[in-house]
Motif scaffolding. Structure first.
Motif, PDB file in Angstrom:
ATOM      1  N   SER A 107       1.296  -0.920   0.071  1.00  0.00           N
ATOM      2  CA  SER A 107       0.253   0.134  -0.325  1.00  0.00           C
ATOM      3  C   SER A 107       1.036   1.367  -0.080  1.00  0.00           C
ATOM      4  O   SER A 107       0.521   2.153  -0.865  1.00  0.00           O
ATOM      5  CB  SER A 107      -0.901   0.040   1.473  1.00  0.00           C
ATOM      6  N   ALA A 108       2.178   1.312   0.399  1.00  0.00           N
ATOM      7  CA  ALA A 108       2.782   1.762   0.848  1.00  0.00           C
ATOM      8  C   ALA A 108       3.266   2.781  -0.974  1.00  0.00           C
ATOM      9  O   ALA A 108       3.500   3.645  -0.635  1.00  0.00           O
ATOM     10  CB  ALA A 108       3.465   2.117   1.434  1.00  0.00           C
ATOM     11  N   ILE A 109       3.941   1.681  -1.472  1.00  0.00           N
ATOM     12  CA  ILE A 109       4.232   1.251  -2.574  1.00  0.00           C
ATOM     13  C   ILE A 109       3.733   2.789  -3.803  1.00  0.00           C
ATOM     14  O   ILE A 109       3.262   3.035  -4.086  1.00  0.00           O
ATOM     15  CB  ILE A 109       4.992   1.140  -2.861  1.00  0.00           C
ATOM     16  N   SER A 110       2.518   1.826  -3.486  1.00  0.00           N
ATOM     17  CA  SER A 110       1.422   2.118  -4.485  1.00  0.00           C
ATOM     18  C   SER A 110       0.811   3.681  -3.687  1.00  0.00           C
ATOM     19  O   SER A 110       0.656   4.595  -5.387  1.00  0.00           O
ATOM     20  CB  SER A 110      -0.021   1.256  -3.760  1.00  0.00           C
ATOM     21  N   LEU A 111       1.080   4.145  -2.905  1.00  0.00           N
ATOM     22  CA  LEU A 111       0.785   5.223  -2.105  1.00  0.00           C
ATOM     23  C   LEU A 111       1.488   6.577  -3.415  1.00  0.00           C
ATOM     24  O   LEU A 111       1.053   7.599  -3.755  1.00  0.00           O
ATOM     25  CB  LEU A 111       0.733   5.320  -0.877  1.00  0.00           C
ATOM     26  N   LEU A 112       3.405   6.668  -2.819  1.00  0.00           N
ATOM     27  CA  LEU A 112       4.044   6.755  -3.234  1.00  0.00           C
ATOM     28  C   LEU A 112       3.917   7.421  -4.806  1.00  0.00           C
ATOM     29  O   LEU A 112       3.691   8.487  -5.358  1.00  0.00           O
ATOM     30  CB  LEU A 112       4.826   6.731  -2.892  1.00  0.00           C
ATOM     31  N   VAL A 152      -3.824   5.577   1.391  1.00  0.00           N
ATOM     32  CA  VAL A 152      -3.249   6.088   2.630  1.00  0.00           C
ATOM     33  C   VAL A 152      -4.453   5.084   3.727  1.00  0.00           C
ATOM     34  O   VAL A 152      -3.724   5.221   4.888  1.00  0.00           O
ATOM     35  CB  VAL A 152      -4.102   7.548   2.880  1.00  0.00           C
ATOM     36  N   ALA A 153      -5.500   5.542   3.525  1.00  0.00           N
ATOM     37  CA  ALA A 153      -6.814   4.556   4.471  1.00  0.00           C
ATOM     38  C   ALA A 153      -6.300   3.214   5.055  1.00  0.00           C
ATOM     39  O   ALA A 153      -6.623   3.377   5.443  1.00  0.00           O
ATOM     40  CB  ALA A 153      -8.340   5.221   3.859  1.00  0.00           C
ATOM     41  N   ASN A 154      -5.790   2.536   3.584  1.00  0.00           N
ATOM     42  CA  ASN A 154      -6.067   1.754   3.634  1.00  0.00           C
ATOM     43  C   ASN A 154      -4.888   1.156   4.492  1.00  0.00           C
ATOM     44  O   ASN A 154      -4.582   0.148   5.450  1.00  0.00           O
ATOM     45  CB  ASN A 154      -5.858   0.891   2.386  1.00  0.00           C
ATOM     46  N   ILE A 155      -3.840   1.681   4.513  1.00  0.00           N
ATOM     47  CA  ILE A 155      -2.273   1.617   5.352  1.00  0.00           C
ATOM     48  C   ILE A 155      -2.705   2.029   6.204  1.00  0.00           C
ATOM     49  O   ILE A 155      -2.161   1.138   7.225  1.00  0.00           O
ATOM     50  CB  ILE A 155      -1.626   2.978   4.597  1.00  0.00           C
ATOM     51  N   GLY A 156      -3.202   2.802   6.810  1.00  0.00           N
ATOM     52  CA  GLY A 156      -3.335   3.875   8.218  1.00  0.00           C
ATOM     53  C   GLY A 156      -4.663   2.035   8.588  1.00  0.00           C
ATOM     54  O   GLY A 156      -4.430   1.811  10.188  1.00  0.00           O
ATOM     55  N   MET A 202     -14.210   3.428   1.856  1.00  0.00           N
ATOM     56  CA  MET A 202     -13.534   2.103   0.575  1.00  0.00           C
ATOM     57  C   MET A 202     -12.401   1.214   0.971  1.00  0.00           C
ATOM     58  O   MET A 202     -12.091   0.633   1.208  1.00  0.00           O
ATOM     59  CB  MET A 202     -13.791   1.901  -0.813  1.00  0.00           C
ATOM     60  N   GLY A 203     -11.224   2.659   0.843  1.00  0.00           N
ATOM     61  CA  GLY A 203     -10.092   2.266   0.993  1.00  0.00           C
ATOM     62  C   GLY A 203      -9.519   1.211   2.743  1.00  0.00           C
ATOM     63  O   GLY A 203      -9.240   0.023   2.563  1.00  0.00           O
ATOM     64  N   ALA A 204     -10.089   1.758   4.077  1.00  0.00           N
ATOM     65  CA  ALA A 204     -10.524   1.208   5.072  1.00  0.00           C
ATOM     66  C   ALA A 204     -10.745   0.155   4.774  1.00  0.00           C
ATOM     67  O   ALA A 204     -10.915  -1.403   5.444  1.00  0.00           O
ATOM     68  CB  ALA A 204     -10.453   2.152   6.045  1.00  0.00           C
ATOM     69  N   SER A 205     -11.845  -0.191   4.527  1.00  0.00           N
ATOM     70  CA  SER A 205     -12.638  -1.365   4.588  1.00  0.00           C
ATOM     71  C   SER A 205     -12.667  -2.759   3.658  1.00  0.00           C
ATOM     72  O   SER A 205     -11.722  -3.644   3.990  1.00  0.00           O
ATOM     73  CB  SER A 205     -13.969  -1.275   4.389  1.00  0.00           C
ATOM     74  N   ILE A 206     -11.695  -2.224   2.935  1.00  0.00           N
ATOM     75  CA  ILE A 206     -11.096  -2.761   1.063  1.00  0.00           C
ATOM     76  C   ILE A 206      -9.703  -3.518   2.381  1.00  0.00           C
ATOM     77  O   ILE A 206      -9.620  -4.836   1.886  1.00  0.00           O
ATOM     78  CB  ILE A 206     -10.861  -2.785   0.122  1.00  0.00           C
TER      79      ILE A 206
END
Length: 504
Positions: free
Chosen positions: A158-163, A279-283, A338-342
């Motif tokens: 997720s971090a690399i996808s974010l950057l 960002v939500a995914n990582i968090g 959606m990011g946090a839940s997925i």
């Protein structure tokens, strides 16, 4: 190619080193995925002039290619060299990204067909490698640490996808659609994705592979697939997977089309939404990984899956607002949810399939799960693409009217085009959640209790961040890295001095 051969015995040190490489490798495979799949793949297809049907076919290719795991099962069970299969398949498949990069400078039917063919080859070899990879990871990672290990790996992804998502959005925002500069941007993305994919294969080759137990006799595909189908609880899991994958892949592949064509936003804004989701995914990942290990994967799914479905249906709201700024805020809020839940769904749906598979012979179970996912997720976007024209010519209007002494208030609700997809996906998602309730997993807790645990974890995280102790903890990692780096330099200098003294 002895370095790709399995090991009769894997020491604890080798296992730990392999798990560290598993997490580190995510930066490279994540870089490939971030630059060549998802929103970028759809945007590239639109750039080449793809129709809705072509976009649906491209979205279905990664899933339908998973059907190749059927012959891959035979390959794994007969050859019993999972690392070699995974590495070689990865090298061949990711070489297709170089061809896709070259197609960025062309347009028309032929480049689109070549693009589709390259995508099919890439996904096909990826499916063969994934069959070997999943069974390999089942034997490498300890069961009690599955959640934490894959949570760390997914956080790296997720971090690399974010950057890279931020970089891609910035590059697309600087280049006008249809320009030569936009061609260069897409070509650069796929070329870099090809390079990082090759590095990923090299890192994977350095991980240890435990030797598979000896086959009890001749391997028959039918018998292998019947084994998980005879398991009632696993069949229930497959029913959930099928309905869930159809629900989310019926609508989500067309988010980019909906936002660009119906709402009129630029592709760069879609990329920004992708970054928001990451960002939500990582968090949320660390929390989901901890809760899935502490309780059960199903308990996490029971919270995350309904939340994601509600967010999909709520996308209809974006077409109801008159203010573009309000639409932007709505989309950002939904992508956060959606990011946090997925994050929880992706982590736990993989882990629950692994957990319900018998150790040492998980290939058939994992492959059966992949087959169901492939068919459901592969058929859904094709159906969506074929129905695009049907929905485009239809609309449903509901008028809510309030009459009172001070006048009449009318609130029209208009459902058109892609809005229908979100409604249908929501209905199928409700059925999927019902199927999940029938699956049994050791350690599961009630949804209400899991929600309370999520709230408690969130409050604890906020307190840690806002407190002096939390701020001190946030600085521990950079300080530790600096101390380790200094110790490493001193150690190398000491070794170099000792070598010089020995030579003299």
């Amino acid at each position: 190619m002895m370095w790709l051969a399995p090991q009769t015995f894997v020491t604890e040190a080798e296992r730990e080193r392999g798990l560290r490489l598993l997490v580190m490798e995510a930066a490279f495979s994540g870089g490939t995925a971030a630059l060549t799949t998802g929103v970028i793949l759809t945007a590239f297809a639109l750039h080449l002039g793809a129709s809705n049907i072509m976009i649906g076919v491209l979205a279905s290719t990664p899933f339908l290619a998973q059907l190749l795991q059927l012959p891959a099962i035979m390959l794994v069970e007969r050859w019993r060299r999972r690392k070699m299969i995974a590495v070689v398949s990865s090298l061949i498949g990711r070489a297709m990204l170089a061809i896709m990069a070259a197609l960025a400078f062309f347009s028309g039917t032929l480049p689109l067909l070549l693009f589709l063919a390259a995508q099919i080859i890439l996904c096909g070899f990826g499916a063969v490698g994934a069959c070997a990879w999943n069974a390999w990871m089942r034997d490498l990672a300890p069961e009690e640490r599955l959640g934490r290990v894959f949570a760390r790996r997914t956080m790296r992804l997720s971090a690399i996808s974010l950057l890279l998502g931020l970089a891609a959005a910035f590059a697309l925002d600087l280049t006008p659609a249809g320009s030569f500069a936009r061609n260069l941007v897409f070509a650069g993305m796929f070329a870099i994705g090809c390079v990082t994919g090759m590095i990923s294969a090299r890192v994977v080759a350095a991980m240890p592979e435990p030797l598979m137990p000896a086959a009890p006799g001749p391997v028959r595909l039918g018998a292998l697939l019947r084994e998980p189908l005879r398991d009632l609880n696993f069949r229930r899991l497959l029913a959930f997977v099928a309905s869930w994958q159809f629900a989310i892949n019926f609508a989500t592949p067309f988010f980019t089309v909906f936002i660009v064509r119906q709402l009129g936003f630029d592709v760069s804004f879609v990329m920004v939404l992708g970054v928001v989701s990451q960002v939500a995914n990582i968090g949320a990942l660390r929390m989901w990984g901890t809760l899935s290990d502490r309780y059960a994967n199903k308990s996490v799914l029971a919270v995350c899956a309904p939340t994601y479905i509600i967010a999909i249906v709520a996308m209809i709201g974006a077409s109801q607002f008159g203010s573009r700024e309000l639409v932007k805020l709505w989309l950002v809020a939904l992508h956060l949810v959606m990011g946090a839940s997925i994050a929880g769904v992706t982590l736990t749906s993989t882990n629950i399939a692994l957990k319900l598979s018998p150790k040492g012979s998980a290939t058939a179970y994992v492959a059966a799960n992949a087959m169901v996912t492939a068919v459901a997720a592969g058929v859904a976007p094709i159906v969506g693409g074929l129905l695009a024209e049907v929905f485009a010519a239809r609309r449903f209007e509901l008028l809510a009217r309030w009459s009172g002494p001070n006048g009449v208030l009318s609130l029209p609700i208009l459902v058109t085009a892609w809005d229908f997809y979100f409604l249908i996906a929501g209905l199928i998602g409700l059925y999927a959640i019902h199927r999940l309730s029938l699956v049994a997993e050791h350690g599961e807790i009630e949804r209400r209790e899991m929600v309370n645990q999520v709230i408690s974890e969130t409050r604890r995280t906020i307190r840690n961040i806002s407190s002096v102790a939390g701020l001190r903890a946030a600085t521990d990692l950079p300080g530790a890295l600096l101390r380790d780096a200094r110790l490493g330099v001193r150690l190398r200098r000491a070794r170099a001095g000792k070598a010089a003294r020995d030579q003299s």
